[in-house]
Design an enzyme around this catalytic site. Sequence first.
Site, mmCIF file in Angstrom:
data_model
loop_
_atom_site.group_PDB
_atom_site.id
_atom_site.type_symbol
_atom_site.label_atom_id
_atom_site.label_comp_id
_atom_site.label_asym_id
_atom_site.label_seq_id
_atom_site.Cartn_x
_atom_site.Cartn_y
_atom_site.Cartn_z
ATOM 1 N N SER A 65 0.852 -0.840 0.179
ATOM 2 C CA SER A 65 0.161 -0.189 -0.228
ATOM 3 C C SER A 65 0.118 1.203 0.045
ATOM 4 C CB SER A 65 -1.225 0.125 1.322
ATOM 5 O OG SER A 65 -1.241 -1.019 1.135
HETATM 6 N N1 SAH Z 1 -0.788 -4.754 4.167
HETATM 7 C C1 SAH Z 1 0.557 -5.217 2.785
HETATM 8 C C2 SAH Z 1 -0.569 -5.154 1.507
HETATM 9 C C3 SAH Z 1 -1.736 -5.920 0.576
HETATM 10 S S1 SAH Z 1 -2.242 -6.224 -0.101
HETATM 11 C C4 SAH Z 1 1.481 -4.307 3.300
HETATM 12 O O1 SAH Z 1 1.760 -3.731 4.090
HETATM 13 O O2 SAH Z 1 1.715 -4.662 1.796
HETATM 14 C C5 SAH Z 1 -2.806 -7.309 0.095
HETATM 15 C C6 SAH Z 1 -3.053 -8.632 0.156
HETATM 16 O O3 SAH Z 1 -4.168 -9.054 1.098
HETATM 17 C C7 SAH Z 1 -2.228 -9.514 -0.543
HETATM 18 O O4 SAH Z 1 -1.249 -10.057 0.349
HETATM 19 C C8 SAH Z 1 -3.950 -10.548 -1.091
HETATM 20 O O5 SAH Z 1 -2.725 -11.710 -1.119
HETATM 21 C C9 SAH Z 1 -4.235 -10.179 0.542
HETATM 22 N N2 SAH Z 1 -5.338 -11.063 0.960
HETATM 23 C C10 SAH Z 1 -6.704 -11.284 -0.493
HETATM 24 N N3 SAH Z 1 -7.540 -11.852 0.379
HETATM 25 C C11 SAH Z 1 -7.062 -12.580 1.671
HETATM 26 C C12 SAH Z 1 -7.810 -13.482 2.162
HETATM 27 N N4 SAH Z 1 -9.260 -13.623 1.998
HETATM 28 N N5 SAH Z 1 -7.365 -14.010 3.424
HETATM 29 C C13 SAH Z 1 -5.773 -13.076 3.090
HETATM 30 N N6 SAH Z 1 -5.438 -12.371 2.551
HETATM 31 C C14 SAH Z 1 -5.695 -12.272 2.300
#
Ligand code: SAH
Length: 218
Positions: A65
């Site tokens: 993000s």
């Molecule tokens: N917080 C992160 C950015 C997240 S991007 C950072 O600091 O870099 C969103 C993430 O959510 C992705 O890695 C994706 O794989 C995860 N995601 C999506 N659906 C999910 C689910 N049902 N359970 C766990 N993770 C999930």
Amino acid sequence: MSDDADHIAERKMQFLFALRSRGVTDKAVLTAMEKVDRGPFIRGYFSERAYEDMPLPIACGQTISQPSVVGLMTQALKVSSRDKVLEVGTGSGYQAAILSQLARRVYTVDRHKRLVTEASEIFRTHDLTNITAITADGSFGLPDQAPFDRIIVTAAAEDPPGPLLAQLKIGGIMVVPVGQSDAVQHLIRVTRHETGFDYDELRPVRFVPLVEGLGRDG
Ligand code: SAH
């Protein structure tokens, strides 16, 4: 100072200036973001842009993000040093690392095993010992460790997932982007009371979607 040290100091100043000018004003959050270097969380081609206030691609087709959004979400979560926090969506691990500076304990889950493995390695090498990263479908929360004082979801859900609401303590706060993945999403803050939940709409955001089940590498 050497040119290198000058350059690093200037980059850091610009990074913090961008955060402040976009509304990140909480002192503890700014201190945490000053302390945790975003560089190690971005590999390869885009690593040079780690100190710019923009989202960047990471492995598994996901994104780290934008720093100011990390700051605003962390600020909205009102974390205290006694809190046990759950993050859904480990991604690069950067948001979890920021939370680790403010909370007692951080659990972070991602559906992609590769992201969890890579983030865990950074937590280990940087002595961020109060974070546990787990491969799991975070829409079901983490029943073994529930309830949580704070929950942060860093992928967009169509509605705040029921299991996450259930795993929030009374008095607890959850921050979650809500909306369709290809439309405008809003950051929502949910506060749990004795008798129910309060919902505040904070700001428009854009996140990758929360997807059911584990990734193919998980
Ligand atoms: N917080 C992160 C950015 C997240 S991007 C950072 O600091 O870099 C969103 C993430 O959510 C992705 O890695 C994706 O794989 C995860 N995601 C999506 N659906 C999910 C689910 N049902 N359970 C766990 N993770 C999930």
